[in-house]
Design a protein around this motif. Structure first.
Motif, mmCIF file in Angstrom:
data_model
loop_
_atom_site.group_PDB
_atom_site.id
_atom_site.type_symbol
_atom_site.label_atom_id
_atom_site.label_comp_id
_atom_site.label_asym_id
_atom_site.label_seq_id
_atom_site.Cartn_x
_atom_site.Cartn_y
_atom_site.Cartn_z
ATOM 1 N N GLN A 96 0.835 -1.209 0.000
ATOM 2 C CA GLN A 96 0.000 0.000 0.000
ATOM 3 C C GLN A 96 0.867 1.256 0.000
ATOM 4 N N VAL A 97 1.906 1.261 0.814
ATOM 5 C CA VAL A 97 2.778 2.439 0.907
ATOM 6 C C VAL A 97 3.443 2.726 -0.431
ATOM 7 N N ALA A 98 4.034 1.696 -1.037
ATOM 8 C CA ALA A 98 4.801 1.873 -2.268
ATOM 9 C C ALA A 98 3.942 1.836 -3.527
ATOM 10 N N LYS A 99 2.677 1.469 -3.373
ATOM 11 C CA LYS A 99 1.780 1.312 -4.521
ATOM 12 C C LYS A 99 2.399 0.354 -5.540
ATOM 13 N N ALA A 100 2.908 -0.770 -5.035
ATOM 14 C CA ALA A 100 3.536 -1.785 -5.882
ATOM 15 C C ALA A 100 3.251 -3.164 -5.285
ATOM 16 N N LYS A 101 3.180 -4.160 -6.127
ATOM 17 C CA LYS A 101 2.887 -5.528 -5.704
ATOM 18 C C LYS A 101 4.179 -6.252 -5.357
ATOM 19 N N ALA A 102 4.152 -6.998 -4.286
ATOM 20 C CA ALA A 102 5.317 -7.783 -3.863
ATOM 21 C C ALA A 102 5.433 -9.046 -4.706
ATOM 22 N N LYS A 103 6.681 -9.483 -4.887
ATOM 23 C CA LYS A 103 6.967 -10.776 -5.519
ATOM 24 C C LYS A 103 7.431 -11.701 -4.411
ATOM 25 N N TRP A 104 6.685 -12.770 -4.190
ATOM 26 C CA TRP A 104 6.980 -13.731 -3.126
ATOM 27 C C TRP A 104 7.906 -14.806 -3.666
ATOM 28 N N ALA A 105 9.061 -15.005 -3.019
ATOM 29 C CA ALA A 105 9.971 -16.088 -3.384
ATOM 30 C C ALA A 105 9.595 -17.360 -2.625
ATOM 31 N N THR A 106 9.243 -17.193 -1.360
ATOM 32 C CA THR A 106 8.769 -18.281 -0.498
ATOM 33 C C THR A 106 7.745 -17.679 0.448
ATOM 34 N N ASP A 107 7.176 -18.484 1.317
ATOM 35 C CA ASP A 107 6.241 -17.973 2.322
ATOM 36 C C ASP A 107 6.943 -17.077 3.338
#
Length: 134
Positions: free
Chosen positions: A25-36
């Motif tokens: 929300q802060v960065a207005k960007a979606k995270a890329k998950w490598a693992t849980d």
């Protein structure tokens, strides 16, 4: 000029899902998950990595501690800090300082993430500050 480049900042947290959602929300960007236990939010200037406390097993006991930062400020250059304040005040855990023009020419908003880490959103407003970030 050094050829060493800061490319990533990693935050260790005991609640990775909560912190990743907050920074998306802060960065207005979606995270890329490598693992849980590990995610990255890739921005134009650097990558914000977020790891769970379980990742510390790879580094050794006592290497880092979640929610214990009292000396680092995570800073984001934003287009208009006053406009972002309207959005951030609804998601920040705490507003430390409403938008204020600093003596060095930046207008800054200080707030905390859910783990208590300090974040600065800033917009250059003086001529010198604008030149620095042009």
């Amino acid at each position: 000029m050094s050829n060493t480049n800061l490319v990533s900042l990693r935050i260790i947290t005991s609640d990775i899902t909560r912190l990743v959602k907050f920074y998306e929300q802060v960065a207005k960007a979606k995270a890329k998950w490598a693992t849980d236990d590990f995610a990255e939010i890739v921005l134009k200037s650097f990558t914000l990595a977020i790891g769970s406390t379980r990742t510390l097993a790879f580094f050794g006991e006592g290497t880092a501690e979640a929610a214990a930062n009292k000396s680092v400020i995570i800073e984001f250059l934003v287009e208009n800090v006053d406009e972002d304040y309207q959005r951030i005040k609804d998601i920040a855990t705490e507003i430390v300082q409403e938008p204020t023009t600093m003596p060095w020419g930046n207008r800054s908003l200080l707030f905390r993430d859910p783990d208590g880490n300090l974040i600065n959103f800033f917009t250059p407003v003086s001529d010198d500050a604008k030149k620095k970030f042009a």
